[in-house]
Design a protein around this motif. Structure first.
Motif, mmCIF file in Angstrom:
data_model
loop_
_atom_site.group_PDB
_atom_site.id
_atom_site.type_symbol
_atom_site.label_atom_id
_atom_site.label_comp_id
_atom_site.label_asym_id
_atom_site.label_seq_id
_atom_site.Cartn_x
_atom_site.Cartn_y
_atom_site.Cartn_z
ATOM 1 N N GLY A 169 0.790 -1.218 0.000
ATOM 2 C CA GLY A 169 0.000 0.000 0.000
ATOM 3 C C GLY A 169 0.822 1.268 0.000
ATOM 4 N N ARG A 170 2.142 1.143 -0.009
ATOM 5 C CA ARG A 170 3.003 2.315 -0.039
ATOM 6 C C ARG A 170 3.784 2.324 -1.330
ATOM 7 N N ILE A 171 4.258 3.502 -1.649
ATOM 8 C CA ILE A 171 5.037 3.645 -2.868
ATOM 9 C C ILE A 171 6.493 3.846 -2.485
ATOM 10 N N GLY A 172 7.393 3.028 -3.017
ATOM 11 C CA GLY A 172 8.817 3.225 -2.822
ATOM 12 C C GLY A 172 9.410 2.419 -1.694
ATOM 13 N N ALA A 173 10.618 2.843 -1.300
ATOM 14 C CA ALA A 173 11.368 2.160 -0.249
ATOM 15 C C ALA A 173 12.335 3.156 0.376
ATOM 16 N N ARG A 174 12.815 2.816 1.579
ATOM 17 C CA ARG A 174 13.812 3.635 2.281
ATOM 18 C C ARG A 174 14.944 2.726 2.718
ATOM 19 N N PHE A 175 16.179 3.253 2.658
ATOM 20 C CA PHE A 175 17.317 2.513 3.193
ATOM 21 C C PHE A 175 18.402 3.497 3.619
ATOM 22 N N THR A 176 19.286 3.033 4.486
ATOM 23 C CA THR A 176 20.430 3.821 4.943
ATOM 24 C C THR A 176 21.678 3.088 4.505
ATOM 25 N N LEU A 177 22.592 3.822 3.878
ATOM 26 C CA LEU A 177 23.831 3.226 3.384
ATOM 27 C C LEU A 177 24.985 4.138 3.782
ATOM 28 N N ASN A 178 25.943 3.586 4.500
ATOM 29 C CA ASN A 178 27.090 4.358 4.982
ATOM 30 C C ASN A 178 26.665 5.620 5.725
ATOM 31 N N GLY A 179 25.608 5.498 6.532
ATOM 32 C CA GLY A 179 25.149 6.611 7.353
ATOM 33 C C GLY A 179 24.292 7.639 6.637
ATOM 34 N N VAL A 180 23.995 7.436 5.366
ATOM 35 C CA VAL A 180 23.177 8.372 4.591
ATOM 36 C C VAL A 180 21.819 7.721 4.307
ATOM 37 N N ASP A 181 20.752 8.477 4.591
ATOM 38 C CA ASP A 181 19.400 7.987 4.326
ATOM 39 C C ASP A 181 19.018 8.262 2.880
ATOM 40 N N TYR A 182 18.374 7.274 2.259
ATOM 41 C CA TYR A 182 17.906 7.400 0.881
ATOM 42 C C TYR A 182 16.444 6.971 0.796
ATOM 43 N N VAL A 183 15.750 7.525 -0.182
ATOM 44 C CA VAL A 183 14.373 7.148 -0.478
ATOM 45 C C VAL A 183 14.302 6.814 -1.955
ATOM 46 N N VAL A 184 13.681 5.693 -2.281
ATOM 47 C CA VAL A 184 13.390 5.366 -3.672
ATOM 48 C C VAL A 184 11.927 5.736 -3.882
ATOM 49 N N ARG A 185 11.707 6.738 -4.714
ATOM 50 C CA ARG A 185 10.352 7.223 -4.964
ATOM 51 C C ARG A 185 9.857 6.665 -6.292
ATOM 52 N N THR A 186 8.638 6.155 -6.248
ATOM 53 C CA THR A 186 7.995 5.602 -7.434
ATOM 54 C C THR A 186 6.979 6.600 -7.956
ATOM 55 N N TYR A 241 11.326 5.743 -11.562
ATOM 56 C CA TYR A 241 11.804 5.664 -10.188
ATOM 57 C C TYR A 241 12.910 6.693 -9.992
ATOM 58 N N GLU A 242 12.948 7.299 -8.779
ATOM 59 C CA GLU A 242 13.988 8.260 -8.441
ATOM 60 C C GLU A 242 14.638 7.854 -7.124
ATOM 61 N N LEU A 243 15.944 8.094 -7.027
ATOM 62 C CA LEU A 243 16.681 7.907 -5.788
ATOM 63 C C LEU A 243 16.939 9.290 -5.216
ATOM 64 N N LEU A 244 16.417 9.529 -4.001
ATOM 65 C CA LEU A 244 16.563 10.819 -3.345
ATOM 66 C C LEU A 244 17.437 10.677 -2.110
ATOM 67 N N ASP A 245 18.285 11.683 -1.867
ATOM 68 C CA ASP A 245 19.083 11.677 -0.645
ATOM 69 C C ASP A 245 18.252 12.249 0.500
ATOM 70 N N ALA A 246 18.854 12.374 1.691
ATOM 71 C CA ALA A 246 18.131 12.824 2.881
ATOM 72 C C ALA A 246 17.550 14.221 2.706
ATOM 73 N N GLY A 247 18.158 15.047 1.878
ATOM 74 C CA GLY A 247 17.672 16.403 1.635
ATOM 75 C C GLY A 247 16.591 16.474 0.576
ATOM 76 N N GLY A 248 16.214 15.339 -0.010
ATOM 77 C CA GLY A 248 15.192 15.308 -1.049
ATOM 78 C C GLY A 248 15.729 15.606 -2.438
ATOM 79 N N ASN A 249 17.051 15.641 -2.580
ATOM 80 C CA ASN A 249 17.666 15.893 -3.887
ATOM 81 C C ASN A 249 17.764 14.599 -4.685
ATOM 82 N N ALA A 250 17.471 14.685 -5.973
ATOM 83 C CA ALA A 250 17.550 13.505 -6.839
ATOM 84 C C ALA A 250 19.006 13.135 -7.079
ATOM 85 N N VAL A 251 19.348 11.899 -6.742
ATOM 86 C CA VAL A 251 20.694 11.375 -6.939
ATOM 87 C C VAL A 251 20.759 10.617 -8.257
ATOM 88 N N ALA A 252 19.688 9.877 -8.558
ATOM 89 C CA ALA A 252 19.614 9.074 -9.781
ATOM 90 C C ALA A 252 18.152 8.876 -10.136
#
Length: 159
Positions: A31-48, A55-66
């Motif tokens: 029922g949710r869109i995407g996923a969250r994970f922490t890698l090397n102390g940095v939080d990421y969100v995969v937004r669908t 799909y977008e990979l966002l860093d903790a600040g909400g900036n698109a990484v990929a």
């Protein structure tokens, strides 16, 4: 090589390891869109983007990484001006092949195990965070395909 293994079937929680060393955990909640994970102390969100299949990979600040384009049989992952091509090479999305600049296979993401409870990714040349992103994208795409197949089966059955 990355390996994601389901730890809880109902919640679709995964533990991610690299060559046997624990990296992170993530879940693909229903029922949710995407996923969250922490890698090397940095939080990421995969937004669908639900309707576009992007799909977008966002860093903790909400900036698109990929980001990806629409994930289908062939798709692209873009990061910092670099584009990496992937192609589905097994039925049902069980295997995605990363293609090199010459169009030849350069890596793979494979789903295996009971109910595809394990996923391995061997993607040399990609940064670790991009490898995790690609693996999560494949899992999210599989979940989306299974959900839409269930809706089609229900509507065809008259339910």
């Amino acid at each position: 090589m990355l390996q994601a293994k389901k730890t809880k079937l109902a919640n679709q929680e995964y533990e991610l390891t690299e060559d046997g060393r624990a990296l992170t955990t993530f879940s693909l909640p229903r029922g949710r869109i995407g996923a969250r994970f922490t890698l090397n102390g940095v939080d990421y969100v995969v937004r669908t983007h639900r309707f576009s299949g992007v799909y977008e990979l966002l860093d903790a600040g909400g900036n698109a990484v990929a980001a990806t384009d629409r994930v289908r049989h062939e798709w692209h992952l873009t990061c910092s001006g670099r584009t990496v091509r992937f192609r589905q090479t097994a039925a049902g999305g069980r295997e995605q092949t990363m293609l090199g600049d010459d169009g030849e296979p350069a890596g793979t993401i494979r789903c295996s195990g009971h109910v595809h409870s394990e996923v391995t990714a061997d993607l040399p040349g990609l940064e670790l965070v991009l490898q995790v992103f690609a693996l999560v994208v494949v899992l999210l795409r599989r979940r989306r395909r299974r959900a839409s197949a269930g809706v089609r089966a229900t509507s065809l059955a008259g339910g």
